[in-house]
Design a protein around this motif. Sequence first.
Motif, short mmCIF file in Angstrom:
data_model
loop_
_atom_site.label_atom_id
_atom_site.label_comp_id
_atom_site.label_asym_id
_atom_site.label_seq_id
_atom_site.Cartn_x
_atom_site.Cartn_y
_atom_site.Cartn_z
N PHE A 125 0.81 -1.23 0.00
CA PHE A 125 0.00 0.00 0.00
C PHE A 125 0.85 1.28 0.00
CE2 PHE A 125 -2.98 -3.29 1.27
CZ PHE A 125 -3.99 -3.06 0.35
N ALA A 126 2.13 1.15 -0.42
CA ALA A 126 2.89 2.32 -0.86
C ALA A 126 2.84 2.27 -2.40
CB ALA A 126 4.32 2.24 -0.32
N ASP A 127 3.77 2.94 -3.11
CA ASP A 127 3.61 2.89 -4.57
C ASP A 127 4.89 2.71 -5.38
OD1 ASP A 127 4.74 5.37 -4.34
OD2 ASP A 127 3.43 6.29 -5.82
N GLY A 128 6.04 2.62 -4.72
CA GLY A 128 7.27 2.38 -5.48
C GLY A 128 7.89 3.63 -6.09
N ASN A 129 7.31 4.80 -5.85
CA ASN A 129 7.87 6.06 -6.36
C ASN A 129 8.39 6.91 -5.21
OD1 ASN A 129 7.01 5.65 -9.16
ND2 ASN A 129 4.95 5.92 -8.34
N ARG A 130 9.27 7.85 -5.54
CA ARG A 130 9.73 8.79 -4.50
C ARG A 130 8.56 9.58 -3.96
NH1 ARG A 130 15.60 11.54 -5.29
NH2 ARG A 130 14.90 12.50 -3.34
N THR A 131 7.81 10.20 -4.88
CA THR A 131 6.58 10.92 -4.51
C THR A 131 5.58 10.69 -5.64
OG1 THR A 131 7.34 12.93 -5.62
CG2 THR A 131 7.80 12.77 -3.25
N HIS A 132 4.33 11.06 -5.41
CA HIS A 132 3.29 10.79 -6.40
C HIS A 132 2.48 12.06 -6.65
CE1 HIS A 132 0.82 7.42 -8.25
NE2 HIS A 132 0.19 8.52 -8.59
N PRO A 133 2.37 12.50 -7.91
CA PRO A 133 1.59 13.71 -8.17
C PRO A 133 0.09 13.51 -7.94
CG PRO A 133 2.42 12.77 -10.24
CD PRO A 133 2.96 11.92 -9.12
N GLY A 134 -0.63 14.60 -7.65
CA GLY A 134 -2.07 14.53 -7.45
C GLY A 134 -2.83 14.45 -8.76
N ALA A 135 -4.17 14.41 -8.66
CA ALA A 135 -5.02 14.22 -9.84
C ALA A 135 -4.85 15.34 -10.85
CB ALA A 135 -6.48 14.11 -9.41
N GLY A 173 -1.99 16.96 -11.29
CA GLY A 173 -0.58 17.07 -11.66
C GLY A 173 0.30 17.82 -10.67
N HIS A 174 -0.30 18.28 -9.53
CA HIS A 174 0.55 18.94 -8.53
C HIS A 174 1.55 17.94 -7.97
CE1 HIS A 174 -2.87 21.59 -8.84
NE2 HIS A 174 -2.27 22.52 -8.13
N LEU A 175 2.79 18.35 -7.84
CA LEU A 175 3.82 17.44 -7.36
C LEU A 175 3.54 17.04 -5.91
CD1 LEU A 175 7.10 18.96 -8.80
CD2 LEU A 175 5.70 17.07 -9.68
N GLY A 176 3.78 15.75 -5.59
CA GLY A 176 3.66 15.30 -4.20
C GLY A 176 4.83 15.85 -3.41
N ARG A 177 4.62 16.08 -2.12
CA ARG A 177 5.71 16.59 -1.28
C ARG A 177 6.44 15.46 -0.59
NH1 ARG A 177 4.89 19.85 3.53
NH2 ARG A 177 7.11 20.29 3.39
N ARG A 178 5.65 14.47 -0.14
CA ARG A 178 6.25 13.41 0.67
C ARG A 178 6.01 12.06 0.03
NH1 ARG A 178 4.36 15.97 6.45
NH2 ARG A 178 6.06 17.48 6.62
N ASN A 179 6.83 11.11 0.43
CA ASN A 179 6.74 9.74 -0.04
C ASN A 179 5.42 9.09 0.42
OD1 ASN A 179 7.74 6.68 1.07
ND2 ASN A 179 8.22 7.20 -1.05
N VAL A 180 4.84 8.24 -0.41
CA VAL A 180 3.60 7.54 -0.04
C VAL A 180 3.96 6.42 0.93
CG1 VAL A 180 1.63 6.22 -0.86
CG2 VAL A 180 2.63 8.00 -2.33
N PRO A 181 3.48 6.47 2.18
CA PRO A 181 3.81 5.41 3.13
C PRO A 181 2.97 4.16 2.89
CG PRO A 181 2.41 7.06 4.18
CD PRO A 181 2.61 7.51 2.76
N GLY A 182 3.49 3.00 3.27
CA GLY A 182 2.68 1.79 3.28
C GLY A 182 1.62 1.90 4.36
N LEU A 183 0.62 1.01 4.32
CA LEU A 183 -0.48 1.15 5.30
C LEU A 183 -0.60 -0.05 6.25
CD1 LEU A 183 -3.28 2.76 3.03
CD2 LEU A 183 -1.56 3.91 4.46
N ALA A 184 0.47 -0.85 6.36
CA ALA A 184 0.40 -2.00 7.27
C ALA A 184 0.11 -1.53 8.70
CB ALA A 184 1.73 -2.77 7.24
N ASN A 185 -0.91 -2.11 9.32
CA ASN A 185 -1.27 -1.85 10.73
C ASN A 185 -1.65 -0.40 11.01
OD1 ASN A 185 -0.70 -4.54 11.40
ND2 ASN A 185 1.47 -4.06 11.52
#
Length: 315
Positions: free
Chosen positions: A57-67, A69-81
Amino acid sequence: MRSGIAAVAAAAFFAAGAAHADEATRIELGRRLFYEADLSVNGTMSCATCHVQRHGFADGNRTHPGALGHLGRRNVPGLANVGRFRNLTWAKDLPGGLERQALDPLTGTEPIEMGIGRIEDEVMGRLARDPCYARLFAASFADYSAKPTMAQVTSAIAAFERTMVAEESDWDRATKAGTRLADAAAERGRVLFAERGCATCHVPPLFTDDAFHVVRGHVEGEYDEGLFETTGRPADRFAFRTTPLRNVAMTGPYWHDGRATTLSQAIRLHDAPGLVPALSETDRAEIAAFLGSLTDRRLSTDPNLAMPPAACPLP
Ligand code: HEC
Ligand code: HEC
């Protein structure tokens, strides 16, 4: 008298049974909403666009842009627990748990992710017109009438997120049995992890103390001030939450901005005076092998956490 008690007990039993059934429906509704691209401003992005099951439940990228196209600021964390933490995200200490957190991607503007802040009403209307969603909301919430509310949407998504549990890894099995890890390098890493003080912050069994620490302080190129951005307290400058390490082997890249490609690199980022004793390259590799033993594969393979089938679960 006795039959009275039995009747009360029976009523309680059925009430509990009914609550249970509602909860199962609510989780299923939450799953559909988690995978629902209609919850974004232009129908292109769901929670699962960034939180991908096969990446823990992370995504394998450094950051992920929004719908938009705005650049993401932080890394997508996994959602375990994720249902077990008090503090959510890399560096916020806001109350309200998963329900409040879900509003960040849905309606937040810094950055815009799903971007429905201004069109909530329209999006809720769209859900209400879908017969399957209407049935699921009605079955999940006693106070549902005509159109879902954002509170119901986030409550269902949170119920689904609480099922993202990771607690059956090689490390769990070895710990329960009181044995060593079968992999020799991982076993040496397990010992190092305890000896070198990693576990004082990454406390088992969740491998976090759910608290904030300054690991690197201000170094060149560091622009993210961490917890300070929400609290404004000088001591919180560059403080981040101790990242939970369950299933960490599948959630790279690492660090709040995704700057570390490998676990060894993420461990090396802790090299700061007085924080952890010096580690050799071999030490880091063995600790990384140990972190691999914290993977519960069910999280990335359980069909109940995957994109739901198109057919409506409620006829
Ligand atoms: C554009 C990518 C993106 C989308 C879409 C997205 N997220 Fe996230 N998510 C992130 C990022 C980035 C963070 C870290 C934010 C931060 O620390 O400031 C995050 C953090 C989280 C966290 C905190 C995890 C933890 O360990 O504390 C949860 C829970 C979460 N997201 C759930 C959701 C839900 C539910 C949705 C859909 C309503 C969603 N996300 C949509 C990128 C995304
Ligand atoms: C003082 C508390 C503290 C200690 C001690 C500590 N960590 Fe961390 N760790 C953190 C914090 C805080 C972060 C998040 C830093 C960031 O992203 O800016 C982190 C991040 C990580 C990450 C990256 C996780 C991810 O998903 O991005 C790994 C891996 C890690 N630590 C392993 C270790 C190991 C191994 C040790 C021992 C050598 C250790 N840590 C010692 C607090 C600590």
